[in-house]
Design an enzyme around this catalytic site. Structure first.
Site, PDB file in Angstrom:
ATOM      1  N   CYS A   1       8.529  22.062 -21.901  1.00 38.38           N
ATOM      2  CA  CYS A   1       8.620  22.872 -23.120  1.00 38.38           C
ATOM      3  C   CYS A   1       8.251  22.094 -24.380  1.00 38.38           C
ATOM      4  O   CYS A   1       8.153  22.678 -25.462  1.00 38.38           O
ATOM      5  CB  CYS A   1      10.020  23.446 -23.261  1.00 38.38           C
TER       6      CYS A   1
ATOM      7  N   CYS B   1      19.483  34.658 -25.218  1.00 37.17           N
ATOM      8  CA  CYS B   1      18.322  34.071 -24.543  1.00 37.17           C
ATOM      9  C   CYS B   1      17.042  34.323 -25.333  1.00 37.17           C
ATOM     10  O   CYS B   1      16.838  35.420 -25.852  1.00 37.17           O
ATOM     11  CB  CYS B   1      18.165  34.674 -23.149  1.00 37.17           C
ATOM     12  N   SER B   2      16.174  33.342 -25.398  1.00 38.60           N
ATOM     13  CA  SER B   2      14.884  33.532 -26.057  1.00 38.60           C
ATOM     14  C   SER B   2      13.976  34.359 -25.163  1.00 38.60           C
ATOM     15  O   SER B   2      14.172  34.440 -23.946  1.00 38.60           O
ATOM     16  CB  SER B   2      14.228  32.184 -26.380  1.00 38.60           C
TER      17      SER B   2
ATOM     18  N   LYS C   1      14.392  32.344 -30.604  1.00 44.71           N
ATOM     19  CA  LYS C   1      15.052  33.638 -30.480  1.00 44.71           C
ATOM     20  C   LYS C   1      14.184  34.754 -31.040  1.00 44.71           C
ATOM     21  O   LYS C   1      14.117  35.841 -30.466  1.00 44.71           O
ATOM     22  CB  LYS C   1      16.395  33.636 -31.202  1.00 44.71           C
TER      23      LYS C   1
ATOM     24  N   HIS D   1       8.892  32.138 -26.505  1.00 40.04           N
ATOM     25  CA  HIS D   1       8.563  30.741 -26.204  1.00 40.04           C
ATOM     26  C   HIS D   1       7.289  30.607 -25.373  1.00 40.04           C
ATOM     27  O   HIS D   1       7.348  30.380 -24.169  1.00 40.04           O
ATOM     28  CB  HIS D   1       9.748  30.108 -25.468  1.00 40.04           C
TER      29      HIS D   1
END
Length: 403
Positions: A85, A211-212, A337, A341
């Site tokens: 990430c 959770c994103s 958020k 991502h």
């Protein structure tokens, strides 16, 4: 810490960032072209002026051709990099050190990811052959892995489960509040604390709004030697520190690991602060973009990054210390958020927010508060992996070179 730091040796002279979202009608090529074109325009340079390129992507390309093909580059070195990430940040780190070394006068870092077309609800994970004796948690999803942080934090610091729920809800509310004011964000609506707290559970105590999301996007930056920056623009950003740490990945087989911290984050932050001369991050840093893949991750990061003493970040969250008008605004653009991502782009998207905020170009309704007046340093943080086994990147950038 590197034997020879990079503080004030390179500067960022141009940046660009696409909207993040479900781009069903756009390819990775389309997003790369947009991000790169807006970046060269912001720096007032031509694409041909860039000597070398570093492309960060997790699963949207396998070589430098991923960038050179849509840009029609010829006779230019293009390196594709990946570091979970922190992939976009890794592209930036390579470009900066290439310029600092003197190998190139101008380099570009680009990050892209096209995830929505994959058909999966989350990130695809490359299956690497092994003998099965690794130290992984054995859980199948990121929410399951990160859900372990909340109960561990609550037990260690005596936080009631209801209070912890309020803290995580407050973090989600803050980031959606900020994202609602950002035209580039995937989710542009405020979400009430009631809706957040009552959302369906995904894993452990983590609900949907903890959770994103998954999104597509691209971002890019151009770097040159610091002494050359003003040849291009009036307000460059000087790179103060680039700290990257890969952990030993033994936390999940170490009885001492308690799931209330990411040691790699602590180490990378310590190195970055030392290089940049930061002694009190909460007092000296104007803003921070951190890796809020889950609300509980942001909570733990506030302590690992030195923004709050151990066991106190939950109180600081509830007090509004990390709001737009707080002591240290965290994720003023909405974070993962609000943006989702797209792995290769997230690190550079974070840097883009520093670019806007520190140079006074962020929209007024989400500009960092007056408490940041006089502060000139912004921080970005990427986390790759999960509790007990991760990589961590911390960058510091500022509007003025150190005296």
């Amino acid at each position: 810490m590197p034997a020879h730091g990079i503080c004030d040796r390179v500067a960022i002279i141009g940046m660009g960032c696409t909207n993040f979202g479900e781009h069903w009608d756009r390819s990775a090529d389309d997003m790369l072209i947009e991000a790169v074109t807006s970046t060269t325009a912001s720096a007032g340079v031509a694409l041909a002026d860039v000597d070398a390129f570093w492309l960060g992507t997790y699963m949207s390309g396998v070589s430098g051709l991923t960038l050179s093909r849509p840009l029609r580059l010829r006779d230019k070195p293009v390196s594709r990099v990946e570091n979970m990430c922190a992939t976009g940040s890794e592209a930036l780190r390579n470009a900066c050190y290439a310029v600092a070394s003197g190998a190139y006068d101008m380099a570009m870092a680009v990050g892209v990811e096209k995830l929505k077309d994959s058909g999966f609800s989350g990130l695809l994970r490359h299956s690497i052959p092994s003998d099965g004796t690794g130290g992984t948690l054995g859980t199948t999803t990121a929410p399951a892995n990160f859900s372990l942080l909340g109960p561990a934090y609550a037990e260690k610091y005596g936080v009631d489960s209801g209070e912890l729920k309020d803290v995580l809800t407050r973090i989600a509310w803050k980031n959606h509040h900020n994202g609602a004011r950002n035209s580039r964000a995937q989710f542009r609506k405020e979400v009430s604390t009631e809706t957040i707290s009552r959302s369906p559970l995904v894993a452990g105590q983590l609900g949907v709004f903890d959770c994103s999301g998954v999104s597509d996007g691209a971002a890019a930056a151009i770097v040159v030697r610091a002494e050359d920056a003003h040849l291009y623009i009036d307000k460059p950003l000087y790179v103060k520190a680039l700290s990257f740490v890969s952990g030993a990945a033994d936390g999940n087989v170490d009885p001492a690991y308690d799931f209330t911290s990411f040691p790699e984050v602590v180490s990378s932050a310590r190195n970055a602060y030392k290089e940049a001369g930061i002694r009190d991050p909460r007092a000296e840093i104007a803003m921070a973009e951190v890796h809020d893949c889950f609300t509980v991750t942001e909570l733990v990061l506030m302590e690992d990054l030195g923004f709050a003493e151990r066991g106190t970040a939950w109180k600081a969250v509830l007090d509004g210390a990390f709001d737009l008008d707080g002591d240290l605004p965290v994720n003023p653009d909405g974070g993962l958020k609000a943006f989702g991502h797209p792995v290769g782009a997230s690190g550079l998207r974070m840097l883009f927010e520093c670019w806007l905020q520190l140079r006074g170009e962020a929209p007024q309704d989400r500009r960092i508060g007056t408490t940041a007046a006089g502060k000139t340093i912004g921080l970005t943080h990427n986390l790759g992996g999960g509790p007990g086994e991760c990589v961590s990147f911390v960058s510091l950038v500022g509007t003025e070179p150190n005296s």
